[in-house]
Design an enzyme around this catalytic site. Structure first.
Site, PDB file in Angstrom:
ATOM      1  N   SER A 121     109.849  59.851  43.223  1.00 23.47           N
ATOM      2  CA  SER A 121     110.652  59.465  44.375  1.00 23.47           C
ATOM      3  C   SER A 121     109.916  58.409  45.192  1.00 23.47           C
ATOM      4  O   SER A 121     108.704  58.276  45.104  1.00 23.47           O
ATOM      5  CB  SER A 121     110.952  60.685  45.251  1.00 23.47           C
ATOM      6  OG  SER A 121     111.790  60.328  46.338  1.00 23.47           O
ATOM      7  N   LYS A 171     113.252  67.268  41.199  1.00 28.30           N
ATOM      8  CA  LYS A 171     113.728  65.917  41.534  1.00 28.30           C
ATOM      9  C   LYS A 171     115.250  65.882  41.602  1.00 28.30           C
ATOM     10  O   LYS A 171     115.830  65.189  42.447  1.00 28.30           O
ATOM     11  CB  LYS A 171     113.217  64.911  40.502  1.00 28.30           C
ATOM     12  CG  LYS A 171     113.684  63.465  40.726  1.00 28.30           C
ATOM     13  CD  LYS A 171     113.322  62.957  42.124  1.00 28.30           C
ATOM     14  CE  LYS A 171     113.416  61.458  42.274  1.00 28.30           C
ATOM     15  NZ  LYS A 171     114.631  60.814  41.840  1.00 28.30           N
ATOM     16  N   HIS A 174     116.178  67.291  44.892  1.00 21.37           N
ATOM     17  CA  HIS A 174     115.805  66.258  45.879  1.00 21.37           C
ATOM     18  C   HIS A 174     116.917  65.236  46.026  1.00 21.37           C
ATOM     19  O   HIS A 174     117.325  64.871  47.134  1.00 21.37           O
ATOM     20  CB  HIS A 174     114.504  65.596  45.423  1.00 21.37           C
ATOM     21  CG  HIS A 174     114.196  64.282  46.082  1.00 21.37           C
ATOM     22  ND1 HIS A 174     114.827  63.099  45.726  1.00 21.37           N
ATOM     23  CD2 HIS A 174     113.320  63.954  47.062  1.00 21.37           C
ATOM     24  CE1 HIS A 174     114.349  62.111  46.459  1.00 21.37           C
ATOM     25  NE2 HIS A 174     113.438  62.593  47.278  1.00 21.37           N
ATOM     26  N   ASN A 175     117.446  64.767  44.904  1.00 23.41           N
ATOM     27  CA  ASN A 175     118.488  63.747  44.966  1.00 23.41           C
ATOM     28  C   ASN A 175     119.803  64.299  45.485  1.00 23.41           C
ATOM     29  O   ASN A 175     120.561  63.597  46.153  1.00 23.41           O
ATOM     30  CB  ASN A 175     118.675  63.097  43.592  1.00 23.41           C
ATOM     31  CG  ASN A 175     117.574  62.099  43.280  1.00 23.41           C
ATOM     32  OD1 ASN A 175     116.460  62.211  43.785  1.00 23.41           O
ATOM     33  ND2 ASN A 175     117.863  61.136  42.439  1.00 23.41           N
ATOM     34  N   GLU A 178     119.395  64.332  49.105  1.00 20.70           N
ATOM     35  CA  GLU A 178     119.495  62.926  49.529  1.00 20.70           C
ATOM     36  C   GLU A 178     120.962  62.514  49.709  1.00 20.70           C
ATOM     37  O   GLU A 178     121.310  61.840  50.685  1.00 20.70           O
ATOM     38  CB  GLU A 178     118.812  62.059  48.475  1.00 20.70           C
ATOM     39  CG  GLU A 178     118.844  60.572  48.696  1.00 20.70           C
ATOM     40  CD  GLU A 178     118.275  59.860  47.482  1.00 20.70           C
ATOM     41  OE1 GLU A 178     119.052  59.205  46.754  1.00 20.70           O
ATOM     42  OE2 GLU A 178     117.063  59.980  47.243  1.00 20.70           O
TER      43      GLU A 178
END
Length: 299
Positions: A121, A171, A174-175, A178
């Site tokens: 990231s 990840k 995480h996205n 986001e």
């Protein structure tokens, strides 16, 4: 330290530049010649073929794949596997679906090849100056490459999160987060834009990003975008979306977890292709352009 790099897109190329500055020897291969020439000029050693890249690396080899998710990674692993020896290490640093990473790890393990999945990231800017790394794979493998991990990452911006697949799982989530954060920022900005007070959005976001509860890199990037282009003229309100948000929603459903915010943000992106031009969606596009250097201008 030495590593092979395959894939010199926006992220891969900048990671190589950063590694070279940390004194790491990098052997590189890329399908298109221009980025290969750029990193070669900076000190990387080019390889004309995948086989040559493997031959130039000292054993046990470490090869970082920075490729788009999907079949292209499986194809690359098929090319590499016959060329690699026992204890060589393949690292997938792209945005692969975590179940694919688990499968690939099992497949290469049968050939005594080690495999790690590392979520990255920070966007191209972070890749250039030090990325955030979420590391999946075996703990002994992590320990062996810790010096290399520290060379790639920003200070303290890395963590071993678990076995194969865990890096890309973290990840993925995480996205998904986001997506929700960007949508909330965009909706708030749209409300400010229509306020009866004729507010300067850039100044508002400057305040938001100075010790407020919502202070963040995303709010900072929003401030930059509004400072440069207050009404986001020429920015498309059609929001591109890659797989990670959808993977997060699908995985949450498999785990019986409700994710209404992430799911709603994903739907906004999906519907943006047919939604009339609007300021809210432009904000999301502008943010994508800021941190990921994605194309955001209207055609």
């Amino acid at each position: 330290m030495q590593i092979g790099y395959i894939g010199l897109g926006k992220m891969g190329k900048n990671m190589v530049f950063h590694l070279l500055e940390q004194g790491v020897k990098v052997i590189v291969w890329n399908r298109s010649p221009d980025p290969l020439q750029e990193v070669t000029a900076a000190g990387a050693e080019p390889a004309k073929t995948i086989k040559e890249l493997v031959q130039k690396l000292e054993k046990p080899r470490i090869i970082w794949l920075m490729l788009p998710s999907g079949p292209i990674i499986d194809d690359m692993i098929k090319q590499l596997s016959p060329l690699l020896d026992k204890e060589d290490l393949l690292i997938d640093g792209g945005n692969s679906f975590y179940k694919d990473s688990i499968r690939r790890s099992r497949e290469v393990k049968k050939k005594n090849i080690r495999y790690m999945d590392i979520g990255v990231s920070g966007g191209p800017g972070g890749a250039r100056t030090g990325a955030c790394l979420m590391v999946g794979g075996s703990k002994p493998d992590f320990d062996k490459i810790l010096t290399l991990i520290r060379a790639i990452a920003a200070p303290n911006a890395y963590e071993y999160v678990g076995p194969s697949g865990a890096g890309h799982f973290v990840k993925m989530v995480h996205n998904g987060i986001e997506y929700g954060m960007m949508e909330a920022i965009a909706e708030g900005a749209a409300v400010i834009d229509k306020s009866p007070f004729h507010l300067d959005i850039a100044k508002i976001f400057k305040v938001y990003n100075n010790r407020s509860v919502i202070e963040s890199r995303l709010v900072g990037w929003a401030q930059e975008a509004f400072s440069e282009n207050p009404q986001l003229s020429g920015v498309s309100s059609k929001i591109e979306h890659t797989g990670e948000g959808e993977w997060t929603v699908r995985t949450a459903k498999e785990l019986s977890i409700q994710t209404p915010v992430i799911e709603a943000a994903l739907e906004v992106r999906k519907k943006s292709e047919s939604t009339p031009v609007n300021f809210r969606n432009k904000v999301v596009s502008a943010l994508r352009g800021k941190f990921g250097q994605h194309k955001v201008t209207s055609d």
